[in-house]
Design a protein around this motif. Structure first.
Motif, short mmCIF file in Angstrom:
data_model
loop_
_atom_site.label_atom_id
_atom_site.label_comp_id
_atom_site.label_asym_id
_atom_site.label_seq_id
_atom_site.Cartn_x
_atom_site.Cartn_y
_atom_site.Cartn_z
N ILE A 1 0.80 -1.34 -0.07
CA ILE A 1 0.04 -0.38 0.16
C ILE A 1 0.60 1.02 -0.04
N SER A 2 0.38 1.97 -1.12
CA SER A 2 1.33 3.49 -1.27
C SER A 2 0.74 4.24 -0.94
N ASP A 3 1.62 5.71 -0.36
CA ASP A 3 0.95 6.61 -0.24
C ASP A 3 0.55 7.29 -0.59
N SER A 4 0.24 7.06 -1.94
CA SER A 4 -0.23 7.89 -3.05
C SER A 4 -2.11 7.51 -2.94
N GLU B 1 -8.93 7.31 -2.52
CA GLU B 1 -8.55 5.51 -3.03
C GLU B 1 -7.40 5.64 -2.44
N ARG B 2 -6.88 4.61 -2.69
CA ARG B 2 -4.87 5.41 -1.87
C ARG B 2 -4.13 3.57 -3.52
N LEU B 3 -3.41 4.10 -3.75
CA LEU B 3 -2.44 3.07 -4.62
C LEU B 3 -2.13 1.84 -4.36
N ILE B 4 -2.41 0.84 -4.13
CA ILE B 4 -1.55 -0.70 -4.56
C ILE B 4 -0.57 -1.37 -5.34
#
Length: 306
Positions: A265-268, A273-276
Motif C-alpha cells: 500500500i503506497s502513500d499515493s 482511494e489509495r494506490l496499491i
C-alpha cells in the motif's frame, strides 16, 4: 369502343400486377438464397477444447492468452481471469455471421475494421486454427468480423443484444486475475502485517488462526481473513511505476510451499482511494475504507479477559 378500351386497360393492369408479383417473388427467393448461402459458423472451429492460445493484437497492445499446465495465463506471465476466459469462449462458440456486407460500403467498412479493430489468431497444438479481425461501428452497436479472404460480415449472438467484439477490445490489465490472495487457506502458512508501528504475524496453531505471541479473538481475526480471501481489484493500472512511490504498508501471505502473495500500500491517494500494488507488483486503486478495515492494530485482535 369504351368497353373495349376498358377491357384492354384491365388486361394491362392485371398483367402489370402479375409481372410485379413475379419480380417480387424472384427478388425474395434470390435474397433468401443469398442469405442461406452464408456460412453462419464461419468464425468457429470444430473442437474448441483443442485451442491452446488466443492472440489479440491491435495498434496499441498485444494480449496473448495461453493454456499452460492446467491454467490460462496472460502473456505467459500472469494468471488470467477465469470468468473472462469463459466469456471469450462463450462468445466464440455462440457468435454467428448474420450477413455479408457488400456493395458500396464494403471497402470503407473493411478499412475501418482493419484500422480500429483487433486481429484474432486461434491456435491449437497443430498450428493456426482460425484468424479474423474483430471490430465494429463507431457507436459499438454492430460488430463486424473481417475474414482472411477480405470479406466482412456482421456478427451477432442470436437472442442477445450484445456488442460481440467488445470482449476482444479489453486492455491487458483487465484480463488478469482480479483475486488478490488467490490461495487455498488449507495451504496457509503465515500472514505477515507490517504497517505504521505494527509488525505481527498471523499463524495457524491447532487448526486455528492466531496472532503469534498473544491470546487472539479468533472471531475478529476470521472476519478479516474472510475479507482478504474475497478481496478483488477492478482493473490493474499497468502504467504506474512502483519504484517512484513510497510503500508504507505491507500484507504478505506465504503458503506452505513458501510462495509469497503481497499487498503493498503506497502513500499515493486519489480522492478516497489509495494506490496499491499486488502479487505481480501490479497497481490498482483501493478504497480507503477497505484499507482501514484490513489494517487493524495488533490490540484489535487481543482476546478480552472474562
Amino acid at each position: 369502343m369504351y368497353n373495349t378500351t376498358t377491357k384492354q386497360n384491365k388486361l394491362l393492369f392485371g398483367s402489370a400486377i402479375v409481372l410485379l408479383s413475379l419480380i417480387l417473388v424472384i427478388t425474395y427467393f434470390s435474397f433468401s438464397n443469398r442469405i442461406r448461402s452464408i456460412d453462419t459458423q464461419l468464425f468457429q472451429v470444430e473442437d474448441w477444447k483443442s485451442i491452446q492460445e488466443i492472440v489479440m493484437q491491435n495498434e496499441k497492445q498485444q494480449v496473448k492468452l495461453s493454456f499452460r499446465e492446467g491454467a490460462w495465463r496472460v502473456n505467459d506471465q500472469y494468471k488470467a481471469d477465469r470468468n473472462l476466459i469463459d466469456v471469450i469462449f462463450a462468445t466464440l462458440i455462440q457468435s454467428k455471421a448474420k450477413r455479408e456486407i457488400t456493395g458500396s460500403q464494403k471497402d470503407s467498412l473493411i478499412n475501418h475494421v482493419k484500422k480500429t479493430g483487433v486481429k484474432i489468431d486461434l491456435k491449437s497444438a497443430s498450428g493456426s486454427e482460425l484468424s479474423f479481425i474483430a471490430g465494429g461501428n463507431l457507436q459499438k452497436s454492430n460488430a463486424y468480423f473481417v475474414s482472411k479472404d477480405d470479406k466482412v460480415y456482421q456478427v451477432h449472438i442470436p437472442g442477445y443484444r450484445v456488442y460481440v467484439s467488445g470482449i476482444f477490445e479489453l486492455v491487458k490489465g483487465e484480463w488478469l486475475d482480479k483475486l488478490i490472495f488467490d490461495v487455498n487457506w488449507i495451504n496457509f502458512k503465515k500472514l505477515a502485517y507490517t504497517y505504521k508501528n505494527e509488525n505481527f504475524n498471523i499463524v495457524r496453531q491447532n487448526n486455528l488462526f492466531q496472532i503469534e505471541g498473544q491470546q487472539t479473538d479468533t472471531a475478529k481475526l476470521h472476519q478479516i481473513l474472510d475479507r482478504l480471501t474475497l478481496l478483488q481489484v477492478n482493473q490493474y493500472k499497468l502504467d504506474a511505476e512502483k519504484n517512484k512511490l513510497n510503500i508504507n504498508d505491507d500484507i504478505n501471505l506465504v503458503d506452505i510451499a513458501d510462495r509469497p502473495y503481497h499487498l503493498w500500500i503506497s502513500d499515493s491517494v486519489n480522492r478516497r482511494e489509495r494506490l496499491i500494488f499486488l502479487k505481480y507488483s501490479l497497481p490498482d486503486w483501493l478504497d480507503e475504507s477497505e484499507i482501514h478495515t484490513l489494517l487493524k492494530s495488533r490490540e484489535f485482535y487481543q482476546k478480552s479477559r472474562q
